[in-house]
Design a protein around this motif. Structure first.
Motif, PDB file in Angstrom:
ATOM      1  N   UNK A  81       0.603  -1.033   0.540  1.00 46.66           N
ATOM      2  CA  UNK A  81       0.164  -0.286   0.397  1.00 46.66           C
ATOM      3  C   UNK A  81       0.510   1.037   0.317  1.00 46.66           C
ATOM      4  N   UNK A  82       2.008   1.111   0.253  1.00 48.21           N
ATOM      5  CA  UNK A  82       2.787   2.469   0.864  1.00 48.21           C
ATOM      6  C   UNK A  82       3.623   2.295  -0.323  1.00 48.21           C
ATOM      7  N   UNK A  83       3.876   1.650  -0.901  1.00 49.05           N
ATOM      8  CA  UNK A  83       4.678   1.694  -2.677  1.00 49.05           C
ATOM      9  C   UNK A  83       3.864   1.778  -3.536  1.00 49.05           C
ATOM     10  N   UNK A  84       2.098   1.602  -3.446  1.00 48.09           N
ATOM     11  CA  UNK A  84       1.621   2.196  -4.191  1.00 48.09           C
ATOM     12  C   UNK A  84       1.365   3.472  -4.511  1.00 48.09           C
ATOM     13  N   UNK A  85       0.530   3.901  -3.072  1.00 43.65           N
ATOM     14  CA  UNK A  85       0.826   5.351  -2.666  1.00 43.65           C
ATOM     15  C   UNK A  85       2.623   6.480  -2.893  1.00 43.65           C
ATOM     16  N   UNK A  86       2.656   5.891  -2.478  1.00 42.98           N
ATOM     17  CA  UNK A  86       4.934   6.809  -2.848  1.00 42.98           C
ATOM     18  C   UNK A  86       4.884   7.927  -4.162  1.00 42.98           C
ATOM     19  N   UNK A  87       5.157   8.941  -4.191  1.00 38.99           N
ATOM     20  CA  UNK A  87       5.075   9.258  -5.398  1.00 38.99           C
ATOM     21  C   UNK A  87       6.722  10.149  -5.000  1.00 38.99           C
ATOM     22  N   UNK A 115      27.342   6.507  -6.916  1.00 36.20           N
ATOM     23  CA  UNK A 115      28.061   5.289  -7.387  1.00 36.20           C
ATOM     24  C   UNK A 115      26.935   4.202  -8.425  1.00 36.20           C
ATOM     25  N   UNK A 116      25.586   5.273  -8.710  1.00 33.53           N
ATOM     26  CA  UNK A 116      24.175   4.109 -10.208  1.00 33.53           C
ATOM     27  C   UNK A 116      24.405   2.993  -9.345  1.00 33.53           C
ATOM     28  N   UNK A 117      23.647   3.019  -7.602  1.00 34.10           N
ATOM     29  CA  UNK A 117      23.103   2.142  -7.602  1.00 34.10           C
ATOM     30  C   UNK A 117      22.064   1.877  -7.814  1.00 34.10           C
ATOM     31  N   UNK A 118      20.879   0.964  -7.735  1.00 33.00           N
ATOM     32  CA  UNK A 118      19.449   1.511  -7.697  1.00 33.00           C
ATOM     33  C   UNK A 118      18.369   0.774  -6.534  1.00 33.00           C
ATOM     34  N   UNK A 119      19.398   0.272  -5.802  1.00 31.34           N
ATOM     35  CA  UNK A 119      19.011   0.243  -4.537  1.00 31.34           C
ATOM     36  C   UNK A 119      19.657  -0.475  -3.866  1.00 31.34           C
ATOM     37  N   UNK A 120      20.460   0.369  -2.432  1.00 31.72           N
ATOM     38  CA  UNK A 120      20.569   0.123  -1.223  1.00 31.72           C
ATOM     39  C   UNK A 120      20.152  -0.633  -0.315  1.00 31.72           C
ATOM     40  N   UNK A 164      15.425   3.428  -5.773  1.00 27.89           N
ATOM     41  CA  UNK A 164      15.284   4.385  -7.173  1.00 27.89           C
ATOM     42  C   UNK A 164      13.628   3.720  -6.990  1.00 27.89           C
ATOM     43  N   UNK A 165      13.119   5.433  -7.918  1.00 29.14           N
ATOM     44  CA  UNK A 165      11.073   4.966  -8.906  1.00 29.14           C
ATOM     45  C   UNK A 165      11.494   3.994  -9.511  1.00 29.14           C
ATOM     46  N   UNK A 166      12.348   2.978 -10.423  1.00 32.48           N
ATOM     47  CA  UNK A 166      12.304   2.679 -11.488  1.00 32.48           C
ATOM     48  C   UNK A 166      12.417   1.435 -10.955  1.00 32.48           C
ATOM     49  N   UNK A 167      13.022   1.031  -9.567  1.00 33.66           N
ATOM     50  CA  UNK A 167      12.597  -0.353  -9.083  1.00 33.66           C
ATOM     51  C   UNK A 167      11.302  -0.892  -8.463  1.00 33.66           C
TER      52      UNK A 167
END
Ligand code: UDP
Ligand code: MG
Length: 316
Positions: A81-87, A115-120, A164-167
């Protein structure tokens, strides 16, 4: 200005939410002067005053959003639900009990930026403050699941991560009902860096995970990310067919050579009981997968929102 969404699943956290918010605000003032924060507190059907506490904070700061479920749907649903509503351009998941230190956010953000990571992602290297029996079973679970699943799951991995938003978009595109986030994060891939830290004990309240809940969660993880148990039960079936075939041969030969004395009743009972046990066990494994499939095909919602103060509805 870039925006960072902080998703906080809360279930009976009336004492913790305020402390969490204060610590996060302290970190914002200190480390993120040029970044907009968006807090999304997801009240997962709490039975105490969690929602009231969140609303109090929300009335003081318009960056604080909340979603309240109609009942307890579990942390996985709260995360979704959080991810669905996060902007936000970046999204982080954090526990309300301050076991995920907001002070780490700056380091995580810099790593994604520079460092170009998508996720930490984070993992705890110690399990201090946890009952030893729980740590033991957790270790066994990770050993097993990494053996039988193609998706890598890291021992001690927490849900605390900055993405990141993409992930985030790829994660919310997966609408399965039986959600096992640790696997979903691994499934979507992307460049992930693991940060390690020592386990921190929760600031207030107590853990929501009983041994039984964790056990069910582990089964969820296995059925969602591996079909090895199905293969295992097929192999077991084949093995028993072979044994039965050999036994038949032995008995036929024995009867031809020695005649047919009626004996062996106790061994017969043992064999019947053993083999029916194996059959039921295999049936149980198949039943697990079938029940998960049953829940998926019903397409029931993962969560039901009773109340929220997030306006934009173009995202789902
Ligand atoms: N949580 C939730 N729904 C639940 C159980 C837990 O939203 O049904 C939240 C809880 O409020 C906390 C986070 O998930 O913010 C982690 O829970 P907990 O601290 O009990 O787990 P632990 O850290 O012991 O693994
Ligand atoms: Mg906790």
């Amino acid at each position: 200005m870039e925006k960072l969404s902080i998703i906080v699943p809360c279930y009976n956290e009336e004492e913790s939410v305020k402390l969490f918010y204060q610590e996060a605000e302290r970190v914002k003032a200190q480390d993120f002067p040029d970044i907009e924060f968006e807090y999304i507190f997801v009240d997962d059907g709490s039975k105490d005053k969690t929602l009231e506490e969140i609303k109090k904070i929300s009335s003081e700061n318009e960056c604080v959003k909340f979603i309240s479920f109609s009942r307890n749907f579990g942390k996985e649903s709260a995360i979704l639900a959080g991810l669905d509503n996060a902007s936000g351009d970046y999204v982080t998941l954090m526990d309300a009990d301050l076991q995920d230190p907001p002070a780490l956010l700056k380091k995580m953000y810099d790593m994604i930026k520079n460092e170009g990571y998508d996720c930490i992602a984070t993992r705890r290297v110690t399990r201090k403050g946890e009952p030893p029996i729980r740590s033991f079973f957790a270790k066994c679970f990770y050993k097993l699941i990494n053996h039988i699943s193609d998706v890598e799951m890291v021992d001690g991995a927490r849900d605390f991560r900055l993405m990141t938003r993409q992930m985030v978009d790829s994660i919310i595109s997966m609408r399965e009902y039986n959600r096992f986030s640790k696997g979903l994060f691994g499934f979507v891939g992307f460049k992930t860096k693991w940060l390690e830290y020592e386990n921190i004990e929760r600031v207030a309240g107590k853990t929501k995970w009983s041994f039984w809940k964790l056990f069910k969660y582990a089964i969820e993880g296995i059925t969602a990310f591996s079909t090895a148990p199905l293969i295992f039960s097929s192999v077991l079936g084949l093995l028993f067919c072979l044994i039965a075939f050999l036994l038949i041969l032995v008995i036929i030969i024995k009867t031809l050579v020695y005649g047919d004395p009626t004996s062996g009743w106790p061994s017969m009972v043992c064999i019947i009981v053993f083999v029916s046990g194996v059959q039921l066990f295999s049936l149980g494994i198949i039943g697990q997968y079938l029940s998960k499939t049953y829940l998926e095909v019903k397409h029931r919602p993962t969560y039901i929102i009773k109340e929220k103060n997030i306006v934009f509805s173009d995202k789902k």
